[in-house]
Design an enzyme around this catalytic site. Structure first.
Site: not given
Length: 431
Positions: A257, A340, A333, A111, A227, A137
């Site tokens: 995802s 989706h 899923r 994201v 989502c 990171s």
């Protein structure tokens, strides 16, 4: 084995930088960005429009070397692609007086990466963009519309120097830092996690539906919806406005995802292993996902619904401002990478005129009607992947509820409409 490999090719016929399935299918491209699908024009939240820069047509290097039947190859080649500079008929910019300083927390996740892309694609005027992540990171570089930027380790002090901060992080992180970030004198904070969605002090926003809730909020913290909810409500809100939804029943078919990059990686590796006759391992999902569907997303609650299913109920009620609307959802899923899909049935207070319903959906910003069964056109993950708009189709009267019932099928990119795009649109609507 050949049949399994053919199915594997179809299953993973979604944008990937490089993928090999059973040593029979190879996809290669000069850059990952060039394999992303062309996104449709985004919802207009500003009347200022400019013409896009000229984009020269290029041939993206999608090569297929395969012994598969032609149908499998055609399916893989049919996947839409997006060039590094997304062509579109009109480009929308945010109507603000001066460029803003933007921070993105969680830039190494799926994201977070999409938020950075959407900011650039929509032409959000930025004086700077700061990329925050964990200590592990920090020091790495990432490409942005303002050039390559070095990832910084997140600190409250530095993040509060931004005008807008996007949180693409876990709920635990958001619970610890979101209110501290947005405290007096701090930036506008847009949280993609579930930490504050049900907090009555915090606006839960899909900008095309309830942007005013964000503008009215006394807090500088705004929640991005789940989502699945965001994708569904893009089609339900215009229908609710016209006919007043009384009940809603939904079944979702959610891509890997939804579990982020680890979920997509597990699906791809599982397909590779299965096509090679190897054991399929699962850590992200409760069961192996390749060639399977799993009616289990998030944890089960005492009432036997999952938390994901209850999120749809709670968030639909809050965003539509109907606190007692009956909503029942089953979340499944499925083995697709992105986008989706949702089968939705509604019962309404007023009789439904199909022509009026279709007109309302066609006029709704952020929605594209794909409903031509005679030509096999309807919403699908393959066509919705990397699109800004939510596809809506299979629109028909429901036999159970008669003239007050409607069935429809929607499909939207989980990482965009369900996350990154919605977050950026919130910033545009509020700033």
């Amino acid at each position: 084995m050949i049949a399994v490999r053919c199915l594997a090719a179809l299953l993973l016929a979604v944008p990937c930088a490089a993928l090999s399935v059973g040593n029979s299918l190879s996809l290669r491209a000069p850059a990952a960005a060039s394999l992303l699908a062309t996104r449709s024009p985004s919802p207009v939240l500003s009347s200022e429009r400019i013409q896009p820069p000229a984009v020269q047509p290029t041939r993206h290097g999608l090569e297929l070397t395969s012994s598969f039947p032609p149908a499998a190859i055609r399916a893989a080649r049919a996947v839409p692609r997006r060039s590094a500079i997304a062509p579109r008929s009109q480009r929308v910019v945010m109507a603000i007086e001066k460029p803003i300083s933007v921070g993105v927390v969680g830039v190494t996740g799926a994201v977070g990466k999409e938020i950075i892309e959407v900011l650039g694609e929509r032409g959000v005027p930025m004086s700077e963009i700061r990329l925050f992540a964990s200590k592990r990171s920090a020091g790495k570089t990432m490409s942005t519309t303002l050039g390559d930027k070095t990832i910084e380790e997140f600190t409250l002090e530095e993040a509060r120097k931004c005008d807008v901060v996007f949180l693409a992080v876990s709920g635990d992180f958001a619970e610890e830092w979101a209110e501290k970030l947005s405290a007096e004198g701090g930036p506008l904070v847009i949280d993609n996690s579930s930490a504050f969605r049900y907090d009555p002090r915090v606006a839960l926003v899909v900008p095309e539906i309830n942007a005013e809730a964000a503008r009215r909020s006394k807090m500088r913290l705004i929640a991005n919806p789940n989502c699945t909810t965001a994708i569904a409500l893009m089609s339900l809100a215009p229908l609710h406005k016209l006919f007043t939804i009384k009940k809603c029943i939904m079944s979702t078919y959610q891509a890997a995802s939804g579990a982020g990059a680890p979920g997509m990686d597990e699906l791809q590796e599982g397909v590779r292993a299965m096509s090679a006759g190897e054991k399929v391992e699962n850590e992200v999902f409760a069961h192996p996902l390749p060639f399977n569907v799993i009616p289990h997303i998030d944890k089960f609650l005492d009432d036997k619904y999952t938390k994901e299913e209850r999120k749809v109920t709670w968030e639909t009620r809050k965003i539509l401002d109907v606190p007692d609307m009956p909503v029942s959802c089953t979340c499944v899923r499925i083995p697709t990478l992105r986008a989706h899909a949702e089968a939705i049935t509604i019962e309404t207070e007023k009789p439904i005129d199909l022509a009026a319903a279709l007109a309302a959906l066609e006029a709704a910003p952020g929605v594209v009607v794909v409903d031509d069964p005679a030509n096999n056109l309807y919403p699908m993950p393959l066509t919705a992947t990397s699109k800004y708009d939510v596809e809506v189709g299979r629109i028909r009267a429901n036999d159970v509820f008669g003239d007050k019932g409607l069935d429809l099928f929607v499909c939207g990119d989980q990482l965009l409409r369900g996350a990154a795009l919605n977050a950026v649109l919130i910033a545009e609507a509020v700033m």
